[in-house]
Design a protein around this motif. Structure first.
Motif, mmCIF file in Angstrom:
data_model
loop_
_atom_site.group_PDB
_atom_site.id
_atom_site.type_symbol
_atom_site.label_atom_id
_atom_site.label_comp_id
_atom_site.label_asym_id
_atom_site.label_seq_id
_atom_site.Cartn_x
_atom_site.Cartn_y
_atom_site.Cartn_z
ATOM 1 N N ILE A 110 0.827 -1.219 0.000
ATOM 2 C CA ILE A 110 0.000 0.000 0.000
ATOM 3 C C ILE A 110 0.856 1.263 0.000
ATOM 4 N N ILE A 111 2.072 1.168 0.555
ATOM 5 C CA ILE A 111 2.914 2.368 0.615
ATOM 6 C C ILE A 111 3.454 2.692 -0.786
ATOM 7 N N GLY A 112 4.000 1.660 -1.450
ATOM 8 C CA GLY A 112 4.525 1.896 -2.794
ATOM 9 C C GLY A 112 3.422 2.288 -3.759
ATOM 10 N N CYS A 161 7.876 -1.251 -9.161
ATOM 11 C CA CYS A 161 8.413 -2.610 -9.342
ATOM 12 C C CYS A 161 8.098 -3.463 -8.127
ATOM 13 N N GLU A 162 7.487 -4.592 -8.346
ATOM 14 C CA GLU A 162 7.112 -5.503 -7.260
ATOM 15 C C GLU A 162 7.687 -6.885 -7.586
ATOM 16 N N LYS A 163 8.384 -7.471 -6.614
ATOM 17 C CA LYS A 163 9.044 -8.760 -6.886
ATOM 18 C C LYS A 163 8.039 -9.909 -7.010
ATOM 19 N N GLY A 164 6.876 -9.773 -6.354
ATOM 20 C CA GLY A 164 5.846 -10.815 -6.440
ATOM 21 C C GLY A 164 4.594 -10.209 -7.060
ATOM 22 N N GLU A 166 2.163 -9.224 0.262
ATOM 23 C CA GLU A 166 2.780 -9.360 1.601
ATOM 24 C C GLU A 166 1.896 -8.636 2.618
ATOM 25 N N GLN A 167 2.482 -7.824 3.505
ATOM 26 C CA GLN A 167 1.699 -7.249 4.601
ATOM 27 C C GLN A 167 0.390 -6.582 4.176
ATOM 28 N N SER A 168 0.462 -5.856 3.050
ATOM 29 C CA SER A 168 -0.697 -5.022 2.687
ATOM 30 C C SER A 168 -1.934 -5.833 2.343
ATOM 31 N N GLY A 169 -1.765 -7.124 2.002
ATOM 32 C CA GLY A 169 -2.926 -7.965 1.729
ATOM 33 C C GLY A 169 -3.244 -8.906 2.877
ATOM 34 N N ARG A 170 -2.434 -8.879 3.929
ATOM 35 C CA ARG A 170 -2.580 -9.865 5.007
ATOM 36 C C ARG A 170 -3.009 -9.236 6.317
ATOM 37 N N ASN A 171 -3.158 -7.922 6.339
ATOM 38 C CA ASN A 171 -3.376 -7.262 7.642
ATOM 39 C C ASN A 171 -4.828 -7.334 8.085
ATOM 40 N N TRP A 172 -5.090 -6.767 9.246
ATOM 41 C CA TRP A 172 -6.441 -6.852 9.817
ATOM 42 C C TRP A 172 -7.463 -5.951 9.121
ATOM 43 N N GLY A 173 -6.961 -4.914 8.426
ATOM 44 C CA GLY A 173 -7.891 -3.993 7.767
ATOM 45 C C GLY A 173 -8.399 -2.879 8.665
ATOM 46 N N TRP A 174 -7.629 -2.561 9.710
ATOM 47 C CA TRP A 174 -8.022 -1.466 10.598
ATOM 48 C C TRP A 174 -7.444 -0.163 10.057
ATOM 49 N N VAL A 175 -8.295 0.856 10.004
ATOM 50 C CA VAL A 175 -7.851 2.194 9.618
ATOM 51 C C VAL A 175 -8.060 3.046 10.867
ATOM 52 N N ALA A 228 11.743 -8.011 -9.483
ATOM 53 C CA ALA A 228 12.529 -7.607 -8.311
ATOM 54 C C ALA A 228 13.565 -6.565 -8.713
ATOM 55 N N VAL A 229 13.750 -5.586 -7.857
ATOM 56 C CA VAL A 229 14.841 -4.626 -8.052
ATOM 57 C C VAL A 229 16.036 -5.148 -7.269
ATOM 58 N N ARG A 230 17.144 -5.322 -7.969
ATOM 59 C CA ARG A 230 18.355 -5.854 -7.308
ATOM 60 C C ARG A 230 19.108 -4.775 -6.550
ATOM 61 N N SER A 237 5.579 -0.711 11.242
ATOM 62 C CA SER A 237 5.441 -1.276 12.586
ATOM 63 C C SER A 237 4.011 -1.683 12.951
ATOM 64 N N GLY A 238 3.316 -2.255 11.982
ATOM 65 C CA GLY A 238 1.968 -2.761 12.269
ATOM 66 C C GLY A 238 0.876 -1.736 12.048
ATOM 67 N N HIS A 239 1.234 -0.517 11.534
ATOM 68 C CA HIS A 239 0.204 0.523 11.372
ATOM 69 C C HIS A 239 0.122 1.059 9.948
ATOM 70 N N GLY A 240 0.790 0.388 9.003
ATOM 71 C CA GLY A 240 0.972 1.004 7.684
ATOM 72 C C GLY A 240 -0.229 0.951 6.768
ATOM 73 N N PHE A 241 -1.170 0.044 7.039
ATOM 74 C CA PHE A 241 -2.322 -0.045 6.141
ATOM 75 C C PHE A 241 -3.161 1.234 6.264
ATOM 76 N N GLY A 242 -3.550 1.556 7.480
ATOM 77 C CA GLY A 242 -4.402 2.730 7.686
ATOM 78 C C GLY A 242 -3.726 4.021 7.255
ATOM 79 N N ILE A 243 -2.452 4.142 7.577
ATOM 80 C CA ILE A 243 -1.749 5.407 7.320
ATOM 81 C C ILE A 243 -1.230 5.458 5.879
HETATM 82 C C1 LIG Z 1 -1.099 -9.651 10.351
HETATM 83 C C2 LIG Z 1 -0.965 -8.173 10.164
HETATM 84 C C3 LIG Z 1 -1.933 -7.326 10.655
HETATM 85 C C4 LIG Z 1 -1.837 -5.945 10.471
HETATM 86 N N1 LIG Z 1 -2.902 -5.141 10.778
HETATM 87 C C5 LIG Z 1 -2.892 -3.839 10.429
HETATM 88 C C6 LIG Z 1 -4.060 -3.033 10.576
HETATM 89 O O1 LIG Z 1 -5.110 -3.517 10.957
HETATM 90 N N2 LIG Z 1 -3.966 -1.716 10.282
HETATM 91 C C7 LIG Z 1 -2.809 -1.149 9.819
HETATM 92 O O2 LIG Z 1 -2.773 0.058 9.598
HETATM 93 N N3 LIG Z 1 -1.709 -1.912 9.593
HETATM 94 C C8 LIG Z 1 -1.727 -3.239 9.867
HETATM 95 N N4 LIG Z 1 -0.646 -4.030 9.628
HETATM 96 C C9 LIG Z 1 0.547 -3.407 9.063
HETATM 97 C C10 LIG Z 1 0.388 -3.107 7.591
HETATM 98 O O3 LIG Z 1 -0.117 -4.236 6.908
HETATM 99 C C11 LIG Z 1 1.746 -2.706 7.032
HETATM 100 O O4 LIG Z 1 2.327 -1.689 7.838
HETATM 101 C C12 LIG Z 1 1.625 -2.169 5.615
HETATM 102 O O5 LIG Z 1 0.890 -3.058 4.823
HETATM 103 C C13 LIG Z 1 3.017 -1.965 5.056
HETATM 104 O O6 LIG Z 1 2.894 -1.684 3.694
HETATM 105 P P1 LIG Z 1 4.188 -1.697 2.799
HETATM 106 O O7 LIG Z 1 3.745 -1.311 1.452
HETATM 107 O O8 LIG Z 1 5.258 -0.899 3.471
HETATM 108 O O9 LIG Z 1 4.725 -3.183 2.870
HETATM 109 P P2 LIG Z 1 4.234 -4.535 2.148
HETATM 110 O O10 LIG Z 1 2.775 -4.606 2.004
HETATM 111 O O11 LIG Z 1 4.898 -5.650 2.867
HETATM 112 O O12 LIG Z 1 4.816 -4.378 0.688
HETATM 113 C C14 LIG Z 1 6.190 -4.365 0.406
HETATM 114 C C15 LIG Z 1 6.350 -4.991 -0.960
HETATM 115 O O13 LIG Z 1 7.671 -4.768 -1.425
HETATM 116 C C16 LIG Z 1 8.035 -5.858 -2.227
HETATM 117 N N5 LIG Z 1 9.499 -5.849 -2.352
HETATM 118 C C17 LIG Z 1 10.410 -5.918 -1.349
HETATM 119 N N6 LIG Z 1 11.649 -5.830 -1.849
HETATM 120 C C18 LIG Z 1 11.538 -5.702 -3.188
HETATM 121 C C19 LIG Z 1 12.474 -5.570 -4.241
HETATM 122 N N7 LIG Z 1 13.787 -5.548 -4.012
HETATM 123 N N8 LIG Z 1 12.003 -5.462 -5.503
HETATM 124 C C20 LIG Z 1 10.670 -5.456 -5.748
HETATM 125 N N9 LIG Z 1 9.735 -5.592 -4.768
HETATM 126 C C21 LIG Z 1 10.171 -5.705 -3.504
HETATM 127 C C22 LIG Z 1 7.473 -7.058 -1.451
HETATM 128 O O14 LIG Z 1 7.326 -8.186 -2.262
HETATM 129 C C23 LIG Z 1 6.162 -6.501 -0.929
HETATM 130 O O15 LIG Z 1 5.070 -6.844 -1.761
HETATM 131 C C24 LIG Z 1 -0.683 -5.409 9.829
HETATM 132 C C25 LIG Z 1 0.304 -6.249 9.346
HETATM 133 C C26 LIG Z 1 0.162 -7.631 9.487
HETATM 134 C C27 LIG Z 1 1.220 -8.531 8.912
#
Ligand SMILES: Cc1cc2nc3c(=O)[nH]c(=O)nc-3n(C[C@H](O)[C@H](O)[C@H](O)COP(=O)(O)OP(=O)(O)OC[C@H]3O[C@@H](n4cnc5c(N)ncnc54)[C@H](O)[C@@H]3O)c2cc1C
Length: 443
Positions: free
Chosen positions: A28-30, A47-50, A55-64, A185-187, A396-402
């Motif tokens: 969600i951040i990218g 660029c997304e490696k998968g 990863e986290q952004s599709g697996r979290n609780w969905g709290w905003v 993936a970005v190397r 740190s567990g808060h990135g989905f909402g923010i």
């Molecule tokens: C179980 C769980 C519950 C949570 N509950 C909440 C919640 O309720 N509310 C909330 O606000 N937050 C919650 N969070 C936290 C939130 O999900 C994360 O803070 C947020 O999703 C982080 O987003 P992100 O884009 O930084 O990381 P990610 O979603 O992890 O995305 C990073 C992406 O970068 C890709 N990547 C990494 N390295 C490379 C590379 N070299 N080249 C290309 N791609 C690369 C990865 O494959 C990945 O897809 C929870 C997290 C978990 C795991």
């Protein structure tokens, strides 16, 4: 794909030769950073490696939520609460956003007082946040049998669907001209005279003037290969999705033994914020000194585990050259094993508190690796030593909402616009300039 089903985003076939900005990481951040930049007419490649949101952004609780956050994040989260309601229209897609409120249950007087004290951080905001009496909580949660001292409730807090949000935002960025590259993936980054001039991906090079690293739990490793020290560890949280259920609460609840959020499909996401697993890995030793204060204050919520993960991570190289396959190509999706006993206990606790959940069936279990920093506050920052390089990670567990506001702030830094909020608390240099690193009062 392991984990929950995420709305698929099909990547563009062609790699652009040159863009203005490469964003690394399709969470969600990218995705939010890419959308903000593309809306301003900046040429972006994401660029997304998968897969997007796998990863986290599709697996979290969905709290905003703004409630019980670290006070340093409150202004940015308040902006996120303003942005979320605009996203369905802006993206032209459903993100499952709903303003339904979040309650933090207080089992003891001490908890009640702590939450009441925290509430002072919202005194400048009109978000319908207040302490509820036990009777008020019961009236709002009619099926509850919980014996409480009260609850901290914020009506302005919300929920959204993690399996829809990052894909919707990434697609909207593409609608505005961004290149979305999956399985890419970005190397590493390339520099010329010390300044960013491109990235090397597994599919070839992309020339660019700026790079935003939004790679979630992979950022510390990526940074290390670029000669940077980014203290970051992974904490595993396990989640259950139930089948649809009638009669449960509309608002999300954080309690001692469980946390719940109603899903768009009528089921619930059930977990426990006080029960997280931390695998002892080589990074645990590398960053031990940085994390000692956090360990002290969060000890009761962490379960340390030593096992195969140590050896798996010990085998990952810390250095690689850009013409060879990088560690990111060997692990497309971080898919930690859920802790079944913790999940079962959360569901048991939930059933005691809300007997209506006796009828709930487990539809799916998964876990996610949360990327944490030593002060549990993200890095959204330029890297002073590599002009053109920016990092947005460590949520740190808060990135989905923010996320939507963090993406806007990252874009502001890249374009040199007036930042959405004061970015100082999120500066990368705080980990190396002698600043005091401390956890304040959030969860
Ligand atoms: C179980 C769980 C519950 C949570 N509950 C909440 C919640 O309720 N509310 C909330 O606000 N937050 C919650 N969070 C936290 C939130 O999900 C994360 O803070 C947020 O999703 C982080 O987003 P992100 O884009 O930084 O990381 P990610 O979603 O992890 O995305 C990073 C992406 O970068 C890709 N990547 C990494 N390295 C490379 C590379 N070299 N080249 C290309 N791609 C690369 C990865 O494959 C990945 O897809 C929870 C997290 C978990 C795991």
């Amino acid at each position: 794909m392991p984990g929950p089903y995420v709305v698929p985003v099909h990547g563009n076939a062609d790699l652009p030769e040159k863009v203005d900005v490469v964003v690394i990481g399709g969470g969600i951040i990218g995705a939010s950073t890419a959308l903000e930049l593309a809306e301003q007419g900046v040429k972006v490649a994401l660029c997304e490696k998968g897969g997007i949101g796998h990863e986290q952004s599709g697996r979290n609780w969905g709290w905003v939520r703004i409630t019980r956050r670290d006070p340093r994040e409150v202004p940015l989260m308040a902006e996120a609460l303003r942005i979320w309601p605009t996203l369905a229209e802006r993206t032209g897609r459903d993100l499952g956003y709903k303003r339904a409120g979040i309650a933090f249950a207080c089992a003891t007087d001490k908890e009640f007082e702590e939450h009441q004290r925290w509430l002072l951080h919202l005194r400048d905001y009109d978000l319908g946040s207040r302490m509820l009496s036990p009777a008020e909580f019961a009236a709002m949660s009619p099926s509850s049998t919980m014996t409480l001292k009260g609850a901290l409730f914020t009506l302005g807090d919300a929920r959204a669907e993690p399996q829809k949000a990052a894909p919707a935002i990434a697609e909207a960025a593409r609608d505005r001209g961004a290149h979305i590259l999956t399985e890419c993936a970005v190397r590493g980054i390339e520099t010329k005279a010390g300044q960013v001039c491109g990235v090397v991906t597994e599919r070839g090079e992309i020339a660019c003037d700026q790079v935003v690293l939004a790679g979630g739990a992979w950022c510390s490793l990526f940074a290390r290969n670029s000669g940077l020290r980014l203290p970051q560890l992974k904490v595993i949280n396990s989640v259950i999705r139930t089948t649809p259920l009638q009669g449960g609460p509309e608002h999300s609840i954080w309690a001692q033994g469980f946390s719940i959020r109603k899903r768009q499909d009528g089921g619930y996401t059930v977990a426990n914020g006080f029960r997280n697993v931390v695998n002892i890995v080589p990074d645990s030793f590398r960053y031990m000194r940085d994390f000692l204060p956090a360990l002290g204050s969060q000890w009761s919520a962490l379960m340390l585990r030593f096992g195969g993960q140590f050896y798996d991570e010990a085998r990952i190289p810390n250095k690689w050259s850009l013409d060879e396959a990088s560690p990111f190509e060997y692990n497309r999706v971080l898919d930690p094993k859920p802790a079944l006993h913790l999940q079962d206990r959360s569901l048991e606790n939930l059933r005691k508190a809300f007997p209506v959940f006796d009828k709930a069936k487990i539809a799916q279990r998964w876990a996610g690796a949360i990327d944490v920093t030593p002060d549990a506050v993200p890095v959204i920052s330029a890297v002073d030593t590599i002009p053109g390089f920016y990092i947005a990670t460590g949520f740190s567990g808060h990135g989905f909402g923010i996320g939507p506001a963090a993406g806007r702030l990252a874009a502001d830094l890249v374009t040199g616009s007036t930042p959405l909020v004061d970015p100082a608390p999120f500066r990368f240099s705080r980990f190396s300039d002698g600043s005091k690193i401390e956890i304040i009062s959030g969860f």
